[in-house]
Design a protein around this motif. Structure first.
Motif, PDB file in Angstrom:
ATOM      1  N   VAL A   5      76.861  -4.817  11.219  1.00 58.42           N
ATOM      2  CA  VAL A   5      76.373  -4.436  12.549  1.00 58.42           C
ATOM      3  C   VAL A   5      76.634  -2.958  12.799  1.00 58.42           C
ATOM      4  CG1 VAL A   5      76.832  -4.735  15.026  1.00 58.42           C
ATOM      5  CG2 VAL A   5      76.560  -6.726  13.548  1.00 58.42           C
ATOM      6  N   TYR A   6      77.763  -2.470  12.330  1.00 60.86           N
ATOM      7  CA  TYR A   6      78.150  -1.086  12.600  1.00 60.86           C
ATOM      8  C   TYR A   6      77.444  -0.079  11.702  1.00 60.86           C
ATOM      9  CZ  TYR A   6      81.654  -3.370  15.382  1.00 60.86           C
ATOM     10  OH  TYR A   6      82.277  -4.150  16.311  1.00 60.86           O
ATOM     11  N   HIS A   7      76.706  -0.560  10.723  1.00 59.13           N
ATOM     12  CA  HIS A   7      75.997   0.329   9.805  1.00 59.13           C
ATOM     13  C   HIS A   7      74.497   0.347  10.065  1.00 59.13           C
ATOM     14  CE1 HIS A   7      79.667   0.889   7.578  1.00 59.13           C
ATOM     15  NE2 HIS A   7      79.802  -0.419   7.456  1.00 59.13           N
ATOM     16  N   ASN A   8      74.073  -0.311  11.125  1.00 58.29           N
ATOM     17  CA  ASN A   8      72.650  -0.397  11.443  1.00 58.29           C
ATOM     18  C   ASN A   8      72.498  -0.174  12.945  1.00 58.29           C
ATOM     19  OD1 ASN A   8      70.251  -1.873  12.485  1.00 58.29           O
ATOM     20  ND2 ASN A   8      69.888  -2.250  10.296  1.00 58.29           N
ATOM     21  N   PHE A  15      73.874  -5.644  19.648  1.00 57.69           N
ATOM     22  CA  PHE A  15      75.213  -6.184  19.896  1.00 57.69           C
ATOM     23  C   PHE A  15      75.773  -5.639  21.207  1.00 57.69           C
ATOM     24  CE2 PHE A  15      79.886  -5.843  19.188  1.00 57.69           C
ATOM     25  CZ  PHE A  15      80.160  -7.198  19.298  1.00 57.69           C
ATOM     26  N   HIS A  16      75.613  -4.347  21.440  1.00 60.68           N
ATOM     27  CA  HIS A  16      76.099  -3.754  22.687  1.00 60.68           C
ATOM     28  C   HIS A  16      75.360  -4.324  23.896  1.00 60.68           C
ATOM     29  CE1 HIS A  16      78.021   0.025  20.703  1.00 60.68           C
ATOM     30  NE2 HIS A  16      78.656  -1.091  20.431  1.00 60.68           N
ATOM     31  N   GLU A  17      74.075  -4.565  23.756  1.00 58.54           N
ATOM     32  CA  GLU A  17      73.312  -5.179  24.848  1.00 58.54           C
ATOM     33  C   GLU A  17      73.818  -6.593  25.119  1.00 58.54           C
ATOM     34  OE1 GLU A  17      71.010  -5.892  27.988  1.00 58.54           O
ATOM     35  OE2 GLU A  17      71.355  -3.946  27.042  1.00 58.54           O
ATOM     36  N   PHE A  18      74.108  -7.332  24.064  1.00 60.59           N
ATOM     37  CA  PHE A  18      74.672  -8.673  24.218  1.00 60.59           C
ATOM     38  C   PHE A  18      75.992  -8.608  24.992  1.00 60.59           C
ATOM     39  CE2 PHE A  18      77.941 -11.532  22.539  1.00 60.59           C
ATOM     40  CZ  PHE A  18      77.445 -12.749  22.984  1.00 60.59           C
TER      41      PHE A  18
END
Length: 87
Positions: A5-8, A15-18
């Protein structure tokens, strides 16, 4: 949660929106009848301890389920012990 997740950027944004939406929903939520029942158990000193993994913090809105973080190294211990962080 995969480190991918942190590389894309697209996945990271999703993820932040979630997390943002989860925070909004948790803030708008109210304790359930179960929360009030457990709070009553604590009030009546019939609850030994509540260990929670919930991240919504609903139990912390009730007076007898309040906790402290970080915990002290010696008692007395609060009724609620969080096994996680919060949103």
């Amino acid at each position: 949660l995969s480190e991918a997740v942190y590389h894309n950027n697209a996945r990271l944004e999703a993820f932040h929106e979630f997390l943002r939406e989860a925070c909004v929903q948790a803030s708008a939520s109210n304790p359930t009848p179960f929360h009030y029942w457990v709070n009553a158990l604590a009030r009546d000193r019939r609850l030994v301890r509540l260990y929670t993994q919930n991240i919504d913090g609903l139990e912390l809105r009730l007076p007898y389920l309040f906790t402290q973080t970080p915990l002290t190294t010696s008692g007395p211990w609060p009724n609620t012990i969080q096994l996680h962080g919060t949103l």
